[in-house]
Design a protein around this motif. Structure first.
Motif, PDB file in Angstrom:
ATOM      1  N   THR A  87       0.826  -1.204   0.000  1.00  0.00           N
ATOM      2  CA  THR A  87       0.000   0.000   0.000  1.00  0.00           C
ATOM      3  C   THR A  87       0.860   1.253   0.000  1.00  0.00           C
ATOM      4  O   THR A  87       0.553   2.236  -0.692  1.00  0.00           O
ATOM      5  N   ALA A  88       1.945   1.234   0.774  1.00  0.00           N
ATOM      6  CA  ALA A  88       2.845   2.380   0.811  1.00  0.00           C
ATOM      7  C   ALA A  88       3.443   2.638  -0.566  1.00  0.00           C
ATOM      8  O   ALA A  88       3.534   3.786  -1.024  1.00  0.00           O
ATOM      9  N   GLN A  89       3.824   1.575  -1.263  1.00  0.00           N
ATOM     10  CA  GLN A  89       4.414   1.726  -2.595  1.00  0.00           C
ATOM     11  C   GLN A  89       3.376   2.217  -3.600  1.00  0.00           C
ATOM     12  O   GLN A  89       3.634   3.153  -4.365  1.00  0.00           O
ATOM     13  N   VAL A  90       2.213   1.609  -3.610  1.00  0.00           N
ATOM     14  CA  VAL A  90       1.156   2.002  -4.558  1.00  0.00           C
ATOM     15  C   VAL A  90       0.760   3.456  -4.332  1.00  0.00           C
ATOM     16  O   VAL A  90       0.602   4.244  -5.288  1.00  0.00           O
ATOM     17  N   THR A  91       0.592   3.841  -3.081  1.00  0.00           N
ATOM     18  CA  THR A  91       0.169   5.205  -2.769  1.00  0.00           C
ATOM     19  C   THR A  91       1.216   6.221  -3.203  1.00  0.00           C
ATOM     20  O   THR A  91       0.896   7.260  -3.795  1.00  0.00           O
ATOM     21  N   ALA A  92       2.487   5.920  -2.920  1.00  0.00           N
ATOM     22  CA  ALA A  92       3.558   6.838  -3.325  1.00  0.00           C
ATOM     23  C   ALA A  92       3.627   6.947  -4.848  1.00  0.00           C
ATOM     24  O   ALA A  92       3.763   8.067  -5.394  1.00  0.00           O
ATOM     25  N   MET A  93       3.526   5.830  -5.554  1.00  0.00           N
ATOM     26  CA  MET A  93       3.597   5.869  -7.009  1.00  0.00           C
ATOM     27  C   MET A  93       2.394   6.586  -7.610  1.00  0.00           C
ATOM     28  O   MET A  93       2.518   7.325  -8.592  1.00  0.00           O
ATOM     29  N   ALA A  94       1.225   6.380  -7.017  1.00  0.00           N
ATOM     30  CA  ALA A  94       0.024   7.059  -7.513  1.00  0.00           C
ATOM     31  C   ALA A  94       0.176   8.578  -7.386  1.00  0.00           C
ATOM     32  O   ALA A  94      -0.224   9.338  -8.287  1.00  0.00           O
ATOM     33  N   ARG A  95       0.755   9.034  -6.297  1.00  0.00           N
ATOM     34  CA  ARG A  95       0.952  10.472  -6.123  1.00  0.00           C
ATOM     35  C   ARG A  95       1.978  11.011  -7.105  1.00  0.00           C
ATOM     36  O   ARG A  95       1.835  12.124  -7.614  1.00  0.00           O
ATOM     37  N   LEU A  96       3.029  10.246  -7.363  1.00  0.00           N
ATOM     38  CA  LEU A  96       4.007  10.666  -8.347  1.00  0.00           C
ATOM     39  C   LEU A  96       3.378  10.771  -9.746  1.00  0.00           C
ATOM     40  O   LEU A  96       3.601  11.735 -10.490  1.00  0.00           O
ATOM     41  N   LEU A  97       2.572   9.775 -10.106  1.00  0.00           N
ATOM     42  CA  LEU A  97       1.926   9.782 -11.421  1.00  0.00           C
ATOM     43  C   LEU A  97       0.925  10.929 -11.539  1.00  0.00           C
ATOM     44  O   LEU A  97       0.760  11.527 -12.610  1.00  0.00           O
ATOM     45  N   ALA A  98       0.237  11.226 -10.448  1.00  0.00           N
ATOM     46  CA  ALA A  98      -0.742  12.317 -10.473  1.00  0.00           C
ATOM     47  C   ALA A  98      -0.061  13.660 -10.723  1.00  0.00           C
ATOM     48  O   ALA A  98      -0.696  14.599 -11.234  1.00  0.00           O
ATOM     49  N   ALA A  99       1.223  13.759 -10.376  1.00  0.00           N
ATOM     50  CA  ALA A  99       1.939  15.014 -10.565  1.00  0.00           C
ATOM     51  C   ALA A  99       2.530  15.157 -11.967  1.00  0.00           C
ATOM     52  O   ALA A  99       3.038  16.224 -12.325  1.00  0.00           O
ATOM     53  N   VAL A 100       2.454  14.077 -12.764  1.00  0.00           N
ATOM     54  CA  VAL A 100       2.999  14.109 -14.111  1.00  0.00           C
ATOM     55  C   VAL A 100       1.941  14.670 -15.073  1.00  0.00           C
ATOM     56  O   VAL A 100       0.824  14.133 -15.143  1.00  0.00           O
ATOM     57  N   PRO A 101       2.242  15.693 -15.827  1.00  0.00           N
ATOM     58  CA  PRO A 101       1.266  16.254 -16.767  1.00  0.00           C
ATOM     59  C   PRO A 101       0.837  15.227 -17.807  1.00  0.00           C
ATOM     60  O   PRO A 101       1.626  14.397 -18.238  1.00  0.00           O
ATOM     61  N   GLY A 102      -0.435  15.349 -18.234  1.00  0.00           N
ATOM     62  CA  GLY A 102      -0.944  14.494 -19.286  1.00  0.00           C
ATOM     63  C   GLY A 102      -1.435  13.174 -18.789  1.00  0.00           C
ATOM     64  O   GLY A 102      -1.843  12.328 -19.538  1.00  0.00           O
TER      65      GLY A 102
END
Length: 206
Positions: free
Chosen positions: A191-206
């Motif tokens: 969960t920690a990994q998925v949540t961190a990656m989801a936040r990183l992806l949300a910050a990527v434009p497009g």
């Protein structure tokens, strides 16, 4: 100070030790812990005895000769290894939670990263929300010292709590069995990994 008591290991205690060894190896193999860090313990049946990994021993190095058997007061019933400094909170959780048969404390990377952020980890998947409900963060002592046993135990007095993050320290999972507790630790790390990656992806434009 723990005292050593004469103790004749029986079949139940030996079975618990072998279960701990198998699950400790699993925790190492899935990457929850490296080196000699973390700690893992199992209640001996329904008795007031616990098999626990000692200090300075890696998860894959656990064996019948170095594991400790202790009572819930911290007296060493069997073994000559040095007790882990985490033993107090393990025993405290067993004292307040009759439903807990196993505890896994690890310094898994993603969970420890969230714990070091000081923020409660969002449960970003359906599975995590269903299984974990809540994963509180327990702060370090002033000056950055490790959490006190009584502070960890206080959180786990909640009969529904299955996991907690220790700020700048790692994660703790509990379960009806030691395998249940290890599954909780795996889910916290996932969960920690998925949540961190989801936040990183949300910050990527497009």
């Amino acid at each position: 100070m723990a005292t050593v008591t004469a103790y004749a290991a029986d079949a139940l205690a030996i079975a618990a030790a072998h279960e701990l060894m198998a699950i400790a190896r699993r925790a190492f193999e899935v990457g929850l812990q490296t080196g000699t860090g973390g700690n893992i313990s199992i209640r001996v049946g329904t008795r007031s005895e616990v098999v626990i990994k000692p200090s300075g021993v890696g998860l894959v190095e656990c064996n019948e000769d170095n594991l400790l058997i202790v009572d819930l007061a911290g007296n060493i019933l069997k073994g000559t290894s040095k007790p882990s400094k985490d033993m107090d909170f393990h025993l405290g959780i067993y004292r307040v939670r009759d439903d807990v048969g196993g505890i896994v404390h690890v310094h898994s990377p993603w969970a420890t990263a969230w714990a070091s952020s000081g923020r409660e980890m969002p449960l970003s998947t359906v599975h995590a929300r269903d299984k974990l409900k809540r994963v509180p963060v327990i702060a370090t002592q002033p000056g950055g010292g490790a959490q006190r046993a009584e502070e960890i135990v206080a959180e786990f007095r909640d009969p529904g709590l299955r996991a907690a993050l220790l700020a700048h320290h790692g994660a703790v999972g509990v379960g009806r069995t030691l395998l249940d507790a290890e599954h909780v630790a795996e889910l916290v790390e996932e969960t920690a990994q998925v949540t961190a990656m989801a936040r990183l992806l949300a910050a990527v434009p497009g």
